[in-house]
Scaffold this motif. Sequence first.
Motif, PDB file in Angstrom:
ATOM      1  N   VAL A  78       0.865  -1.180   0.000  1.00  0.00           N
ATOM      2  CA  VAL A  78       0.000   0.000   0.000  1.00  0.00           C
ATOM      3  C   VAL A  78       0.899   1.225   0.000  1.00  0.00           C
ATOM      4  O   VAL A  78       1.759   1.372   0.876  1.00  0.00           O
ATOM      5  N   ILE A  79       0.708   2.071  -0.989  1.00  0.00           N
ATOM      6  CA  ILE A  79       1.419   3.350  -1.065  1.00  0.00           C
ATOM      7  C   ILE A  79       0.355   4.432  -1.106  1.00  0.00           C
ATOM      8  O   ILE A  79      -0.549   4.392  -1.946  1.00  0.00           O
ATOM      9  N   HIS A  80       0.444   5.375  -0.194  1.00  0.00           N
ATOM     10  CA  HIS A  80      -0.507   6.489  -0.169  1.00  0.00           C
ATOM     11  C   HIS A  80       0.285   7.780  -0.164  1.00  0.00           C
ATOM     12  O   HIS A  80       1.177   7.961   0.647  1.00  0.00           O
ATOM     13  N   ARG A  81      -0.053   8.670  -1.079  1.00  0.00           N
ATOM     14  CA  ARG A  81       0.656   9.943  -1.166  1.00  0.00           C
ATOM     15  C   ARG A  81       0.013  10.992  -0.265  1.00  0.00           C
ATOM     16  O   ARG A  81      -1.186  10.932   0.027  1.00  0.00           O
ATOM     17  N   VAL A  82       0.809  11.945   0.149  1.00  0.00           N
ATOM     18  CA  VAL A  82       0.357  13.087   0.933  1.00  0.00           C
ATOM     19  C   VAL A  82       0.949  14.350   0.321  1.00  0.00           C
ATOM     20  O   VAL A  82       1.835  14.283  -0.528  1.00  0.00           O
ATOM     21  N   GLY A  83       0.446  15.496   0.771  1.00  0.00           N
ATOM     22  CA  GLY A  83       0.920  16.767   0.240  1.00  0.00           C
ATOM     23  C   GLY A  83      -0.032  17.270  -0.825  1.00  0.00           C
ATOM     24  O   GLY A  83      -1.161  16.810  -0.951  1.00  0.00           O
ATOM     25  N   GLU A  84       0.444  18.231  -1.606  1.00  0.00           N
ATOM     26  CA  GLU A  84      -0.395  18.807  -2.662  1.00  0.00           C
ATOM     27  C   GLU A  84      -0.221  18.032  -3.954  1.00  0.00           C
ATOM     28  O   GLU A  84       0.902  17.842  -4.433  1.00  0.00           O
ATOM     29  N   LEU A  85      -1.341  17.590  -4.516  1.00  0.00           N
ATOM     30  CA  LEU A  85      -1.349  16.816  -5.756  1.00  0.00           C
ATOM     31  C   LEU A  85      -2.268  17.493  -6.763  1.00  0.00           C
ATOM     32  O   LEU A  85      -3.334  17.996  -6.389  1.00  0.00           O
ATOM     33  N   SER A  86      -1.878  17.470  -8.013  1.00  0.00           N
ATOM     34  CA  SER A  86      -2.688  18.047  -9.082  1.00  0.00           C
ATOM     35  C   SER A  86      -3.676  17.012  -9.619  1.00  0.00           C
ATOM     36  O   SER A  86      -3.486  15.803  -9.445  1.00  0.00           O
ATOM     37  N   ALA A  87      -4.698  17.508 -10.279  1.00  0.00           N
ATOM     38  CA  ALA A  87      -5.671  16.626 -10.921  1.00  0.00           C
ATOM     39  C   ALA A  87      -4.944  15.642 -11.844  1.00  0.00           C
ATOM     40  O   ALA A  87      -3.972  16.009 -12.502  1.00  0.00           O
ATOM     41  N   HIS A  88      -5.402  14.412 -11.834  1.00  0.00           N
ATOM     42  CA  HIS A  88      -4.909  13.307 -12.660  1.00  0.00           C
ATOM     43  C   HIS A  88      -3.634  12.652 -12.133  1.00  0.00           C
ATOM     44  O   HIS A  88      -3.155  11.682 -12.712  1.00  0.00           O
ATOM     45  N   GLU A  89      -3.055  13.170 -11.044  1.00  0.00           N
ATOM     46  CA  GLU A  89      -1.885  12.507 -10.465  1.00  0.00           C
ATOM     47  C   GLU A  89      -2.312  11.245  -9.724  1.00  0.00           C
ATOM     48  O   GLU A  89      -3.446  11.120  -9.256  1.00  0.00           O
ATOM     49  N   GLN A  90      -1.369  10.314  -9.580  1.00  0.00           N
ATOM     50  CA  GLN A  90      -1.601   9.103  -8.790  1.00  0.00           C
ATOM     51  C   GLN A  90      -1.627   9.464  -7.310  1.00  0.00           C
ATOM     52  O   GLN A  90      -0.807  10.254  -6.855  1.00  0.00           O
ATOM     53  N   ILE A  91      -2.572   8.853  -6.590  1.00  0.00           N
ATOM     54  CA  ILE A  91      -2.702   9.160  -5.181  1.00  0.00           C
ATOM     55  C   ILE A  91      -2.495   7.929  -4.298  1.00  0.00           C
ATOM     56  O   ILE A  91      -1.956   8.028  -3.211  1.00  0.00           O
ATOM     57  N   VAL A  92      -2.917   6.758  -4.784  1.00  0.00           N
ATOM     58  CA  VAL A  92      -2.821   5.550  -3.966  1.00  0.00           C
ATOM     59  C   VAL A  92      -2.563   4.332  -4.854  1.00  0.00           C
ATOM     60  O   VAL A  92      -3.043   4.267  -5.984  1.00  0.00           O
ATOM     61  N   PHE A  93      -1.784   3.408  -4.308  1.00  0.00           N
ATOM     62  CA  PHE A  93      -1.509   2.125  -4.966  1.00  0.00           C
ATOM     63  C   PHE A  93      -1.780   1.020  -3.959  1.00  0.00           C
ATOM     64  O   PHE A  93      -1.320   1.085  -2.814  1.00  0.00           O
ATOM     65  N   VAL A  94      -2.553   0.027  -4.380  1.00  0.00           N
ATOM     66  CA  VAL A  94      -2.757  -1.182  -3.583  1.00  0.00           C
ATOM     67  C   VAL A  94      -2.407  -2.358  -4.475  1.00  0.00           C
ATOM     68  O   VAL A  94      -2.939  -2.482  -5.584  1.00  0.00           O
ATOM     69  N   GLY A  95      -1.515  -3.212  -3.999  1.00  0.00           N
ATOM     70  CA  GLY A  95      -1.138  -4.418  -4.728  1.00  0.00           C
ATOM     71  C   GLY A  95      -1.208  -5.624  -3.810  1.00  0.00           C
ATOM     72  O   GLY A  95      -0.730  -5.563  -2.669  1.00  0.00           O
ATOM     73  N   VAL A  96      -1.843  -6.685  -4.294  1.00  0.00           N
ATOM     74  CA  VAL A  96      -2.054  -7.886  -3.485  1.00  0.00           C
ATOM     75  C   VAL A  96      -1.753  -9.110  -4.335  1.00  0.00           C
ATOM     76  O   VAL A  96      -2.158  -9.189  -5.496  1.00  0.00           O
ATOM     77  N   THR A  97      -1.041 -10.075  -3.739  1.00  0.00           N
ATOM     78  CA  THR A  97      -0.850 -11.358  -4.409  1.00  0.00           C
ATOM     79  C   THR A  97      -1.516 -12.450  -3.581  1.00  0.00           C
ATOM     80  O   THR A  97      -1.630 -12.335  -2.362  1.00  0.00           O
ATOM     81  N   SER A  98      -1.966 -13.477  -4.283  1.00  0.00           N
ATOM     82  CA  SER A  98      -2.596 -14.617  -3.620  1.00  0.00           C
ATOM     83  C   SER A  98      -2.516 -15.821  -4.548  1.00  0.00           C
ATOM     84  O   SER A  98      -2.245 -15.681  -5.741  1.00  0.00           O
ATOM     85  N   LYS A  99      -2.752 -16.969  -3.989  1.00  0.00           N
ATOM     86  CA  LYS A  99      -2.752 -18.178  -4.815  1.00  0.00           C
ATOM     87  C   LYS A  99      -3.918 -18.184  -5.794  1.00  0.00           C
ATOM     88  O   LYS A  99      -3.856 -18.785  -6.850  1.00  0.00           O
TER      89      LYS A  99
END
Length: 147
Positions: A78-99
């Motif tokens: 899980v990556i979550h950004r903070v601070g000032e972000l412009s429209a269309h920028e990435q804000i969060v990433f969730v990645g999960v692996t499983s069988k």
Amino acid sequence: MIVIQPEDFDHGEQYKRLRARCDSDGAIVTFTGLVRDFCHHGRVSTITLEHYPGMAEKSLMQICAQARKRWELGEVTVIHRVGELSAHEQIVFVGVTSKHRQAAFEAAEFIMDYLKTLAPFWKKETTNHGPHWVDAKASDQVAFEKW
């Protein structure tokens, strides 16, 4: 891996990291959230995300731990950004692996629903009508309650 940062992230690089560490898992699910350029107040130019350092990381760790209790998971990022972000920028990433894919899809959705409702982040949008703090959405609460 849980990271809260102002810097952008490389989705492709995060996928490669998950894939390199997922051993015998058969599924990788990723979600990347973007800053929308609209809201009910008008056009959004920027958002400012604030968090309580230490508390936010602990909250994300608890969310991921709950996901691991519900599903058999390999890697979780899980990556979550903070601070000032412009429209269309990435804000969060969730990645999960499983069988299996169902567990990976459900766990990723669970993590996002919990992030939207329980994680201590505060968001201020700047629109063509000025800045305003964003309140919790009823739709996010409904999504959270299904778990």
